[in-house]
Design an enzyme around this catalytic site. Structure first.
Site, PDB file in Angstrom:
ATOM      1  N   GLU A   1      30.402  13.140   0.816  1.00 21.48           N
ATOM      2  CA  GLU A   1      30.763  12.369   2.101  1.00 21.48           C
ATOM      3  C   GLU A   1      32.061  12.044   1.276  1.00 21.48           C
ATOM      4  O   GLU A   1      33.323  11.784   2.476  1.00 21.48           O
ATOM      5  CB  GLU A   1      30.120  12.310   3.036  1.00 21.48           C
ATOM      6  CG  GLU A   1      29.134  12.691   3.611  1.00 21.48           C
ATOM      7  CD  GLU A   1      29.237  12.304   4.661  1.00 21.48           C
ATOM      8  OE1 GLU A   1      29.314  11.863   6.487  1.00 21.48           O
ATOM      9  OE2 GLU A   1      27.910  11.370   4.798  1.00 21.48           O
TER      10      GLU A   1
ATOM     11  N   HIS B   1      27.731  11.535  14.577  1.00 23.92           N
ATOM     12  CA  HIS B   1      27.767  10.810  13.437  1.00 23.92           C
ATOM     13  C   HIS B   1      27.253   9.242  12.747  1.00 23.92           C
ATOM     14  O   HIS B   1      26.663   9.799  13.135  1.00 23.92           O
ATOM     15  CB  HIS B   1      28.981  11.468  12.747  1.00 23.92           C
ATOM     16  CG  HIS B   1      28.446  11.645  10.623  1.00 23.92           C
ATOM     17  ND1 HIS B   1      29.569  12.502  10.106  1.00 23.92           N
ATOM     18  CD2 HIS B   1      27.584  10.701  10.319  1.00 23.92           C
ATOM     19  CE1 HIS B   1      28.887  12.123   8.810  1.00 23.92           C
ATOM     20  NE2 HIS B   1      28.297  10.963   9.206  1.00 23.92           N
TER      21      HIS B   1
HETATM   22 ZN   LIG Z   1      27.181  10.065   7.594  1.00 25.19          ZN
END
Ligand SMILES: [Zn+2]
Length: 266
Positions: A74, A156
């Site tokens: 990420e 999320h």
């Molecule tokens: Zn995450």
């Protein structure tokens, strides 16, 4: 920032995230801007509670690895924020349960219920769902990064950022605490919002004290617009809220982009 010091603070805050239950397993990621083109980031697939100082990854602003450790998948979310916000030197992403519950329920944390939160954080918008580690996620965050210091990502979790990692963590903690209080107050029969004149006073105090500057008046929450407080940019301000029936406005560029996208759908 000094690299050794940055490594230490990432380990320390990683432990805090884990101990406070803001992440489980290998969730979440932290990063610090070391200099103009180097980002120190948590590695992929490691619990934030069990990291070592020599296990952290370094990448450039395009995500290219600069050491032999692989950064979190990420990382792109962090890089977007560093590119858009030269004032930001640290990013903290986690899945704190109350804040994440808001994101799962499709709600922003944007009701004017706590004076301290208006002073120090402002509203936390909800960005559209995007598959983690893809450009879907960063594209949906883009319109909000400039005027906010924390975001919820639908289904999320949350991300917060600041001048250093402690400020980023503090903002994430404020987000989570606010979400928890909002949920508890609903269980007690409902939350009372602060009145518009009280909001206006808080906005003036936060700008005088330097907690947030006038660009935060462009935040995409309902209460600033209801209180008729704006940054003066007018039509350029992102003015979105997910309250039912609320007005939605776009910047000129965003509108052109949307129309172009619509024209391409056959
Ligand atoms: Zn995450």
């Amino acid at each position: 920032m000094d690299e050794l010091q940055a490594r230490r603070v990432i380990i320390e805050i990683g432990k805090l995230l884990y101990e406070r239950g803001y992440v489980v397993s290998s969730d979440g990621n932290l990063s610090v801007r070391l200099d103009e083109n180097r980002i120190l980031a948590t590695p992929t697939q490691v619990s934030k509670g069990r990291m070592s100082e020599d296990g952290l990854a370094i990448a450039d602003l395009d995500g290219k690895p600069l050491n032999d450790k692989k950064a979190s998948s990420e990382l792109a979310m962090h890089l977007l924020i560093y590119r858009m916000r030269p004032d930001v030197n640290a990013v903290c992403h986690a899945h704190p349960p109350h804040g994440t519950a808001f994101s799962v329920a499709g709600l922003a944390i944007d009701a004017p219920i706590l004076s301290e939160v208006i002073l120090t954080l402002g509203c936390v918008p909800l960005t559209d769902y995007g598959t983690p580690s893809t450009s879907e996620l960063t594209d949906s965050m883009k319109p909000f990064v400039e005027h906010h210091n924390a975001l919820l990502m639908a289904n999320h979790g949350a991300v917060a950022y600041g001048a250093d990692l402690w400020q980023a963590f503090d903002r994430l903690e404020t987000l989570e605490h606010t979400a928890k209080i909002a949920i508890l107050s609903r269980a007690l029969g409902g939350a009372n919002n602060l009145p518009n004149d009280a909001i206006e006073k808080l906005i003036n105090i936060r700008e005088k004290a330097g907690y947030l500057n006038a660009s935060a008046r462009c935040q995409s929450c309902g209460y600033l617009h209801e209180a008729k407080i704006s940054c003066g940019i007018g039509d350029n301000s992102a003015n979105r809220t997910n309250a039912a029936g609320a007005k939605i406005s776009f910047t000129r560029e965003e509108l052109i982009e949307l129309l172009a996208q619509a024209a391409n759908i056959k």
